[in-house]
Scaffold this motif. Structure first.
Motif, PDB file in Angstrom:
ATOM      1  N   LYS A   3       0.826  -1.207   0.000  1.00  0.00           N
ATOM      2  CA  LYS A   3       0.000   0.000   0.000  1.00  0.00           C
ATOM      3  C   LYS A   3       0.863   1.261   0.000  1.00  0.00           C
ATOM      4  O   LYS A   3       0.495   2.264  -0.603  1.00  0.00           O
ATOM      5  CB  LYS A   3      -0.945   0.003   1.189  1.00  0.00           C
ATOM      6  N   ARG A   4       2.004   1.201   0.665  1.00  0.00           N
ATOM      7  CA  ARG A   4       2.914   2.349   0.650  1.00  0.00           C
ATOM      8  C   ARG A   4       3.389   2.629  -0.768  1.00  0.00           C
ATOM      9  O   ARG A   4       3.405   3.767  -1.221  1.00  0.00           O
ATOM     10  CB  ARG A   4       4.136   2.074   1.529  1.00  0.00           C
ATOM     11  N   LYS A   5       3.780   1.570  -1.469  1.00  0.00           N
ATOM     12  CA  LYS A   5       4.248   1.733  -2.844  1.00  0.00           C
ATOM     13  C   LYS A   5       3.134   2.252  -3.747  1.00  0.00           C
ATOM     14  O   LYS A   5       3.380   3.060  -4.648  1.00  0.00           O
ATOM     15  CB  LYS A   5       4.804   0.415  -3.378  1.00  0.00           C
ATOM     16  N   LEU A   6       1.909   1.814  -3.517  1.00  0.00           N
ATOM     17  CA  LEU A   6       0.769   2.308  -4.281  1.00  0.00           C
ATOM     18  C   LEU A   6       0.567   3.798  -4.050  1.00  0.00           C
ATOM     19  O   LEU A   6       0.364   4.565  -5.000  1.00  0.00           O
ATOM     20  CB  LEU A   6      -0.501   1.543  -3.917  1.00  0.00           C
ATOM     21  N   ALA A   7       0.645   4.236  -2.815  1.00  0.00           N
ATOM     22  CA  ALA A   7       0.478   5.657  -2.499  1.00  0.00           C
ATOM     23  C   ALA A   7       1.562   6.484  -3.168  1.00  0.00           C
ATOM     24  O   ALA A   7       1.278   7.551  -3.740  1.00  0.00           O
ATOM     25  CB  ALA A   7       0.501   5.858  -0.983  1.00  0.00           C
ATOM     26  N   VAL A   8       2.790   6.018  -3.144  1.00  0.00           N
ATOM     27  CA  VAL A   8       3.898   6.741  -3.777  1.00  0.00           C
ATOM     28  C   VAL A   8       3.714   6.769  -5.293  1.00  0.00           C
ATOM     29  O   VAL A   8       3.928   7.802  -5.936  1.00  0.00           O
ATOM     30  CB  VAL A   8       5.257   6.106  -3.401  1.00  0.00           C
ATOM     31  N   ARG A   9       3.276   5.649  -5.856  1.00  0.00           N
ATOM     32  CA  ARG A   9       3.051   5.605  -7.305  1.00  0.00           C
ATOM     33  C   ARG A   9       1.953   6.572  -7.726  1.00  0.00           C
ATOM     34  O   ARG A   9       2.084   7.290  -8.727  1.00  0.00           O
ATOM     35  CB  ARG A   9       2.693   4.189  -7.748  1.00  0.00           C
ATOM     36  N   LEU A  10       0.864   6.619  -6.956  1.00  0.00           N
ATOM     37  CA  LEU A  10      -0.215   7.563  -7.257  1.00  0.00           C
ATOM     38  C   LEU A  10       0.283   9.002  -7.178  1.00  0.00           C
ATOM     39  O   LEU A  10      -0.094   9.845  -7.995  1.00  0.00           O
ATOM     40  CB  LEU A  10      -1.381   7.360  -6.284  1.00  0.00           C
ATOM     41  N   TYR A  11       1.137   9.280  -6.213  1.00  0.00           N
ATOM     42  CA  TYR A  11       1.692  10.617  -6.065  1.00  0.00           C
ATOM     43  C   TYR A  11       2.573  10.980  -7.264  1.00  0.00           C
ATOM     44  O   TYR A  11       2.469  12.079  -7.810  1.00  0.00           O
ATOM     45  CB  TYR A  11       2.508  10.697  -4.772  1.00  0.00           C
ATOM     46  N   LYS A  12       3.407  10.047  -7.691  1.00  0.00           N
ATOM     47  CA  LYS A  12       4.330  10.317  -8.791  1.00  0.00           C
ATOM     48  C   LYS A  12       3.629  10.404 -10.139  1.00  0.00           C
ATOM     49  O   LYS A  12       4.115  11.087 -11.039  1.00  0.00           O
ATOM     50  CB  LYS A  12       5.424   9.253  -8.831  1.00  0.00           C
ATOM     51  N   GLU A  13       2.502   9.721 -10.298  1.00  0.00           N
ATOM     52  CA  GLU A  13       1.760   9.777 -11.555  1.00  0.00           C
ATOM     53  C   GLU A  13       1.083  11.125 -11.768  1.00  0.00           C
ATOM     54  O   GLU A  13       0.745  11.472 -12.889  1.00  0.00           O
ATOM     55  CB  GLU A  13       0.708   8.665 -11.604  1.00  0.00           C
ATOM     56  N   LYS A  14       0.862  11.858 -10.695  1.00  0.00           N
ATOM     57  CA  LYS A  14       0.252  13.193 -10.733  1.00  0.00           C
ATOM     58  C   LYS A  14      -1.129  13.202 -11.387  1.00  0.00           C
ATOM     59  O   LYS A  14      -1.524  14.164 -12.015  1.00  0.00           O
ATOM     60  CB  LYS A  14       1.183  14.192 -11.410  1.00  0.00           C
TER      61      LYS A  14
END
Length: 60
Positions: A21-32
């Motif tokens: 879930k942490r990686k998902l949150a970071v990925r969502l953030y980076k995708e903008k």
């Protein structure tokens, strides 16, 4: 503390989210694609928590 460690216990507060879930949150953030507020609401975390995940992810 040493007795607890000998029994396999750790001190401190448990993590709110697992690594996936942490990686998902970071990925969502980076995708903008989503705002920070939206990501925080989806993941049920605060902004400082999200930013700390992003910071720790970029160090690796």
């Amino acid at each position: 503390m040493s007795a607890a460690r000998a029994r396999g216990l750790k001190g401190g507060r448990p993590k709110k989210m697992n690594d996936e879930k942490r990686k998902l949150a970071v990925r969502l953030y980076k995708e903008k694609q989503h705002s920070v507020d939206t990501i925080c609401q989806m993941m049920n975390i605060t902004k400082p928590t999200l930013y700390s995940y992003v910071k720790s992810e970029s160090q690796y």
